[in-house]
Design a protein around this motif. Structure first.
Motif, PDB file in Angstrom:
ATOM      1  N   TYR A  32       0.834  -1.206   0.000  1.00 34.17           N
ATOM      2  CA  TYR A  32       0.000   0.000   0.000  1.00 34.17           C
ATOM      3  C   TYR A  32       0.870   1.258   0.000  1.00 34.17           C
ATOM      4  N   TYR A  33       1.930   1.254   0.812  1.00 38.99           N
ATOM      5  CA  TYR A  33       2.764   2.443   0.975  1.00 38.99           C
ATOM      6  C   TYR A  33       3.487   2.821  -0.323  1.00 38.99           C
ATOM      7  N   VAL A  34       4.050   1.829  -0.998  1.00 39.28           N
ATOM      8  CA  VAL A  34       4.819   2.143  -2.211  1.00 39.28           C
ATOM      9  C   VAL A  34       3.905   2.617  -3.340  1.00 39.28           C
ATOM     10  N   GLU A  35       2.606   2.355  -3.222  1.00 37.19           N
ATOM     11  CA  GLU A  35       1.660   2.796  -4.248  1.00 37.19           C
ATOM     12  C   GLU A  35       1.171   4.226  -4.029  1.00 37.19           C
ATOM     13  N   GLN A  36       1.535   4.825  -2.873  1.00 34.23           N
ATOM     14  CA  GLN A  36       1.073   6.179  -2.584  1.00 34.23           C
ATOM     15  C   GLN A  36       1.843   7.204  -3.402  1.00 34.23           C
ATOM     16  N   GLU A  37       1.184   8.277  -3.718  1.00 32.61           N
ATOM     17  CA  GLU A  37       1.833   9.360  -4.461  1.00 32.61           C
ATOM     18  C   GLU A  37       2.962   9.942  -3.621  1.00 32.61           C
ATOM     19  N   GLY A  38       4.098  10.147  -4.250  1.00 30.43           N
ATOM     20  CA  GLY A  38       5.244  10.674  -3.526  1.00 30.43           C
ATOM     21  C   GLY A  38       6.232   9.610  -3.131  1.00 30.43           C
ATOM     22  N   GLY A  39       5.863   8.325  -3.336  1.00 31.56           N
ATOM     23  CA  GLY A  39       6.786   7.227  -3.034  1.00 31.56           C
ATOM     24  C   GLY A  39       7.259   7.262  -1.598  1.00 31.56           C
ATOM     25  N   SER A  40       8.578   7.136  -1.409  1.00 27.15           N
ATOM     26  CA  SER A  40       9.141   7.065  -0.062  1.00 27.15           C
ATOM     27  C   SER A  40       8.985   8.381   0.696  1.00 27.15           C
ATOM     28  N   GLU A  41       8.680   9.470  -0.002  1.00 26.24           N
ATOM     29  CA  GLU A  41       8.499  10.754   0.662  1.00 26.24           C
ATOM     30  C   GLU A  41       7.071  10.914   1.209  1.00 26.24           C
ATOM     31  N   ALA A  42       6.236   9.895   1.015  1.00 26.25           N
ATOM     32  CA  ALA A  42       4.834   9.991   1.428  1.00 26.25           C
ATOM     33  C   ALA A  42       4.643   9.696   2.911  1.00 26.25           C
ATOM     34  N   VAL A  43       5.728   9.524   3.658  1.00 27.81           N
ATOM     35  CA  VAL A  43       5.607   9.091   5.043  1.00 27.81           C
ATOM     36  C   VAL A  43       4.764  10.052   5.880  1.00 27.81           C
ATOM     37  N   ASP A  44       4.930  11.357   5.711  1.00 24.32           N
ATOM     38  CA  ASP A  44       4.148  12.327   6.491  1.00 24.32           C
ATOM     39  C   ASP A  44       2.660  12.184   6.214  1.00 24.32           C
ATOM     40  N   VAL A  80       1.334   8.681   7.602  1.00 24.26           N
ATOM     41  CA  VAL A  80       1.278   8.594   9.069  1.00 24.26           C
ATOM     42  C   VAL A  80       0.222   9.544   9.630  1.00 24.26           C
ATOM     43  N   SER A  81       0.067  10.725   9.049  1.00 24.19           N
ATOM     44  CA  SER A  81      -0.970  11.646   9.538  1.00 24.19           C
ATOM     45  C   SER A  81      -2.361  11.068   9.281  1.00 24.19           C
ATOM     46  N   GLN A  82      -2.522  10.357   8.158  1.00 18.69           N
ATOM     47  CA  GLN A  82      -3.817   9.725   7.885  1.00 18.69           C
ATOM     48  C   GLN A  82      -4.058   8.549   8.821  1.00 18.69           C
ATOM     49  N   LEU A  83      -3.012   7.784   9.097  1.00 17.44           N
ATOM     50  CA  LEU A  83      -3.141   6.710  10.089  1.00 17.44           C
ATOM     51  C   LEU A  83      -3.584   7.281  11.433  1.00 17.44           C
ATOM     52  N   TYR A  84      -3.010   8.402  11.806  1.00 20.77           N
ATOM     53  CA  TYR A  84      -3.362   9.055  13.076  1.00 20.77           C
ATOM     54  C   TYR A  84      -4.846   9.429  13.095  1.00 20.77           C
ATOM     55  N   GLN A  85      -5.324  10.018  11.994  1.00 21.08           N
ATOM     56  CA  GLN A  85      -6.730  10.424  11.927  1.00 21.08           C
ATOM     57  C   GLN A  85      -7.664   9.232  12.064  1.00 21.08           C
ATOM     58  N   TYR A  86      -7.350   8.142  11.363  1.00 23.54           N
ATOM     59  CA  TYR A  86      -8.233   6.975  11.409  1.00 23.54           C
ATOM     60  C   TYR A  86      -8.056   6.170  12.700  1.00 23.54           C
TER      61      TYR A  86
END
Length: 559
Positions: A282-294, A297-303
């Protein structure tokens, strides 16, 4: 990467600080791990050939921006082992120091303290914030009343007790014979995450969420690690701490991530032991690649906030929390991905009103219970429920979602009243949900609800028939008892279960606290019945069924 074989004593003897990064879990070893280490040390001490005893590898990476005289190395793997050994050394120093001050100072300077440093760099091992104050308290023997890391304290006391029964010099000899492989990584060239995964197959197994945390934070600069951990991850851990995992060996955090991935992947739920693998994909498919951590993680926090509010009924809104807790009584985990998405549509996107959200929660409760009563398998629900919102018309959200439940067929169907009533009348209920549905019926339509905490389920026709009961039931008593014992018509609530026992129906009505004087409306109809037989049980079941369909209404009746 450089790998070097050397004794643990030599590894620790140099002036350095081994720092446990924030993304590493807190100290977690149990007594059985300490016992195994103790056995390894005594075995090494007993070896007549003076050979070394290998205890594993320690993987570190040096801080690239460290300007202090004492180098700081971040521990990538081996922190549990190192921490435990230093707890043992601290216990040895206390024991040997009682007779020999020089011995105490030697152990401290070689294993525990950077003797020419102060403050943060004083200690050769720097644990995470949750553990470090306790670790320092143990080393300094300061006995602070504020220490909280009980696992450290318990294991330190374990070693103190062991050493009291052993020759401390003999144990120290064993410690000096311990050998490790020191694997030093170079920042920017070596991939610590891949090395960590390949090595982390022994010791205390990491949870899926431990692996995810390490995956997200390990490759970041220390300052970035600290910020993300403090701003998000630590708060997520705190929010989820009070929630039971429900599935053995899997924490609430693991379950949350699985439900989050199921929601994001529209019902494609990873297996429990593959949550980490699913998250990496899931993570590697996010826009921004490895820079998508912020962003991730902020979305994980919200959910995680949503997950905690739903699981604990802790949103702060009385009506919502009541609805959450009522739904949780069904102990259904397959609804959570849908619930988190619904909650976001209500709280964040404001696509539905509070009344509509609560009505949807009621629909889900009816859906779960009706399917349970009708014996419909929950298999496939993980794939069905999370897809509903993607098919919902956002301009007519509530009615559109109701329509999707109405149109579901076969094993996904929402049982209609006729099917529900048939099963309610004849279903043999086991213990699951018994008190729940009896209490819901008892409190239906009441503004002042009655707590049934002190009530237990009562079989009016008892589980063990006396001769008097067999006579009352007639010649066909065996069939009647076998078919109707656990059906709804024969079940009620009472605070006088032991007193009623196997008494006759007349006696159960008349005793103190019996049916004739019961304050429960559930027992009101029993007061007008004189004989309890097959007809009475089936008649009561049909009467209760009419209340059931109001308490757990069909999707058509929810508005």
């Amino acid at each position: 990467m450089k790998a070097t074989e050397l004794t643990l004593s030599k590894f620790l003897d140099s002036s350095q600080q081994l720092k446990v990064p924030v993304y590493q879990r807190t100290y977690s070893w149990h007594k059985n791990h300490c016992s195994q280490l103790w056995d390894d040390i005594t075995r090494a001490a007993n070896n007549k050939e003076d050979t070394l005893h290998f205890i594993g590898s320690i993987v570190t990476i040096a801080n690239s921006h460290n300007s202090d005289s004492t180098p700081i190395k971040r521990i990538i793997d081996g922190q549990q082992r190192i921490t435990t050994i230093l707890l043992l050394v601290a216990a040895l120093a206390i024991k040997l120091g009682s007779d020999n001050k020089h011995r105490n100072e030697e152990l401290y300077s070689r294993f525990l303290i950077n003797q020419y440093e102060e403050d943060e760099l004083k200690y050769k091992l720097r644990l995470t914030d949750r553990d470090h104050a306790t670790f320092v308290d143990i080393i300094e023997e300061s006995h602070s009343p504020n220490v909280k890391a009980t696992r450290l304290i318990k294991n330190f006391e374990f070693f103190k007790q062991k050493i009291e029964k052993e020759d401390a010099e003999f144990i120290l000899k064993g410690v000096r014979r311990l050998m490790i492989v020191d694997i030093s990584l170079e920042e920017g060239r070596d991939n610590p995450q891949l090395i960590f995964e390949s090595l982390n197959s022994t010791g205390l197994g990491l949870t899926q969420s431990d692996l995810i945390r390490n995956y997200l934070l390990m490759g970041l600069k220390p300052q970035k690690q600290e910020k993300i951990y403090k701003d998000y991850w630590e708060k997520i851990q705190f929010m989820l701490e009070g929630i039971p995992g429900r599935v053995s060996n899997y924490s609430a955090f693991d379950r949350f991530v699985r439900d989050y991935l199921t929601m994001e992947n529209k019902g494609n739920a990873p297996k429990l032991h593959e949550i980490y693998t699913g998250f990496k994909k899931y993570y590697v498919e996010q826009e921004g690649g490895s820079e998508a951590v912020d962003t991730v993680v902020s979305q994980l926090y919200q959910y995680a906030e949503y997950f905690a509010d739903i699981s604990l009924g802790s949103s702060g809104d009385t009506r919502l929390d009541h609805a959450f807790l009522q739904l949780n009584e069904f102990e259904s985990t397959v609804t959570m991905p849908l619930l988190m998405a619904l909650y976001d549509d209500y709280k964040n996107k404001q696509l539905i009103t509070k009344d509509e959200f609560i009505a949807i929660l009621d629909i889900l409760g009816s859906y779960i219970f009706r399917r349970f009563v009708c014996g419909i398998s929950s298999a496939g629900m993980n794939n069905f429920l999370p897809t509903l919102l993607s098919k919902t018309d956002k301009d007519d959200y509530f009615n559109s979602l109701k329509g999707l439940f109405l149109s579901a067929t076969q094993t996904r169907r929402f049982p209609k009243d006729s099917e529900f009533i048939t099963h309610l009348t004849y279903k043999r209920f086991d213990r699951k949900f018994l008190t729940l549905w009896l209490s819901r019926i008892e409190n239906y339509g009441k503004k002042e609800t009655i707590s049934v905490a002190n009530y237990t389920v009562e079989h009016i026709m008892p589980q063990t028939l006396t001769p008097e009961w067999k006579k009352a039931l007639g010649d066909d008593w065996q069939r009647i008892h076998g078919e109707l014992l656990h059906t709804s018509g024969n079940l009620t609530l009472t605070a006088y279960n032991p007193e009623m026992s196997n008494k006759t129906f007349t006696e159960k009505k008349a005793i103190k606290g019996g049916f004739d004087s019961s304050p429960l409306s559930l027992n009101a109809s029993l007061q007008n019945i004189t004989v309890w037989n097959e007809d009475a049980i089936r008649t009561r079941a049909k009467e209760l069924a009419q209340t059931f369909i109001k308490v757990f209404p069909s999707v058509e009746d929810n508005s």
